[in-house]
Design an enzyme around this catalytic site. Structure first.
Site, PDB file in Angstrom:
ATOM      1  N   ILE A 101       0.826  -1.205   0.000  1.00  0.00           N
ATOM      2  CA  ILE A 101       0.000   0.000   0.000  1.00  0.00           C
ATOM      3  C   ILE A 101       0.862   1.257   0.000  1.00  0.00           C
ATOM      4  CG2 ILE A 101      -1.650   1.339   1.379  1.00  0.00           C
ATOM      5  CD1 ILE A 101      -2.862  -1.257   2.327  1.00  0.00           C
ATOM      6  N   GLY A 157      -0.040  -5.476   0.843  1.00  0.00           N
ATOM      7  CA  GLY A 157      -1.092  -5.672  -0.150  1.00  0.00           C
ATOM      8  C   GLY A 157      -0.698  -6.613  -1.271  1.00  0.00           C
ATOM      9  N   ASP A 160      -1.960  -9.930  -0.283  1.00  0.00           N
ATOM     10  CA  ASP A 160      -3.405  -9.968  -0.541  1.00  0.00           C
ATOM     11  C   ASP A 160      -3.666 -10.277  -2.010  1.00  0.00           C
ATOM     12  OD1 ASP A 160      -4.638  -9.000   2.066  1.00  0.00           O
ATOM     13  OD2 ASP A 160      -3.296  -7.319   1.657  1.00  0.00           O
ATOM     14  N   GLU A 180       1.179  -5.743   7.732  1.00  0.00           N
ATOM     15  CA  GLU A 180       0.200  -4.827   8.315  1.00  0.00           C
ATOM     16  C   GLU A 180       0.371  -4.570   9.810  1.00  0.00           C
ATOM     17  OE1 GLU A 180      -1.556  -5.974   4.399  1.00  0.00           O
ATOM     18  OE2 GLU A 180      -0.359  -6.940   5.953  1.00  0.00           O
ATOM     19  N   ASP A 188      -6.710  -6.400   5.994  1.00  0.00           N
ATOM     20  CA  ASP A 188      -8.174  -6.403   5.860  1.00  0.00           C
ATOM     21  C   ASP A 188      -8.685  -6.536   4.434  1.00  0.00           C
ATOM     22  OD1 ASP A 188      -7.398  -3.915   4.963  1.00  0.00           O
ATOM     23  OD2 ASP A 188      -8.548  -2.764   6.438  1.00  0.00           O
TER      24      ASP A 188
END
Length: 311
Positions: A101, A157, A160, A180, A188
């Site tokens: 991110i 991310g 993810d 994170e 999340d």
């Protein structure tokens, strides 16, 4: 629909027909910039049936800014509806796959949500989080198999993203980090939900998510996070394209049905998965692809010689 990159196609057939180094193909796939209308992605077609999606913010280590989260949804929705595309390959431009991110760009959305009181702030923040979750869920929902080729760092991310893909490959220098907790939040947008189903060991998932330690390529391979490790990025991209070619040569009815049923079975009991499979194939078996494939098999021909209709 996405346009075929003429240069990629030309170089692909040079490589295949003349036996030249696959370096030629890799260079052709390395774009000099994002593909309009995108500002963070470069899209091309190394073959008519394979779509290459490259994260393209190399100067920012492919950090995921606001535009990225929006553009990935648009891109994969288009790919899902593109009957020419049978397989997707995702990679990153520059020195690493992604730094995760872009905190500086995303701070206003996450740290300063709109709202007059706690209820409204929470409501708007939930809406923002679910919007970001869609960025990677759209990859999983795409009926076309998605391969991801990771080189260098895959942080936050990035984990993810890759856990939403179907096949994960990496270079020997790759490393993965569920980052994170180091920035004060719980992941999340998919890692905590998908990673346990990818590598199987709840203890290892807990360790990675709670300590934010790095996992290197050999451990990623042994744990099942990736299925193959290549010595460098050129070898990685060549191997990923070869695998994508193998998949794209098969019946799109069979390939896409296989992906959809694998994901359904992952989230349901064996009995439910079998029932869904029976319902699926009672219609999908009524395809000419079965006879074409059987005929080629009896004649000892490669699936690559069969011309399947678009799906």
């Amino acid at each position: 629909m996405l346009n075929v990159c003429v240069e990629c196609v030309r170089c692909f057939y040079i490589v295949i027909l003349n036996g030249f180094s696959r370096q030629v193909l890799i260079r052709a796939m390395s774009s000099s910039g994002p593909t309009s209308p995108y500002t963070t992605l470069s899209i091309c077609r190394p073959t008519p049936s394979i779509t290459h999606v490259e994260l393209h913010r190399p100067e920012k280590r492919n950090a995921m800014n606001k535009a990225f989260w929006r553009e990935m949804v648009q891109c994969f929705n288009e790919i899902s509806d593109d009957s020419d595309c049978r397989v997707v390959l995702v990679s990153g431009a520059g020195k690493i796959f992604t730094a995760g991110i872009d905190l500086m760009d995303m701070a206003s959305d996450v740290l300063q949500p709109d709202g007059d009181d706690t209820a409204r702030i929470s409501w708007n923040l939930r809406r923002t989080i679910t919007k970001y979750q869609e960025t990677f869920s759209v990859i999983e929902r795409c009926p076309k198999p998605v391969l991801v080729a990771v080189h260098g760092a895959c942080v936050g991310g990035g984990v993810d993203l890759i856990t939403a893909c179907d096949i994960r490959l990496c270079t020997q220098d790759a490393w993965f980090q569920v980052k994170e907790v180091d920035v004060g939040l719980a992941a999340d947008v998919g890692t905590l939900q998908r990673l346990p189903k990818v590598i199987g060991s709840r203890s290892l998932v807990n360790e990675l998510a709670l300590t934010a330690r790095k996992m290197y390529a050999d451990e990623a391979k042994s744990s099942g996070l990736v299925s193959r490790v290549f010595p460098d990025k050129d070898a990685l991209m060549a191997g990923a394209l070869e695998m994508a070619e193998e998949i794209s040569a098969r019946s799109p009815v069979a390939v896409q049905g296989t992906k959809i049923n694998l994901i359904y079975s992952r989230d349901h009991s064996v009995a439910e998965g079998l029932d869904y499979m029976a319902l699926w194939n009672m219609s999908m078996l009524q395809t000419n692809d079965v006879m074409k494939s059987a005929q080629a098999s009896m004649e000892k021909k490669s699936p690559k010689t069969i011309e399947f209709s678009k799906l």
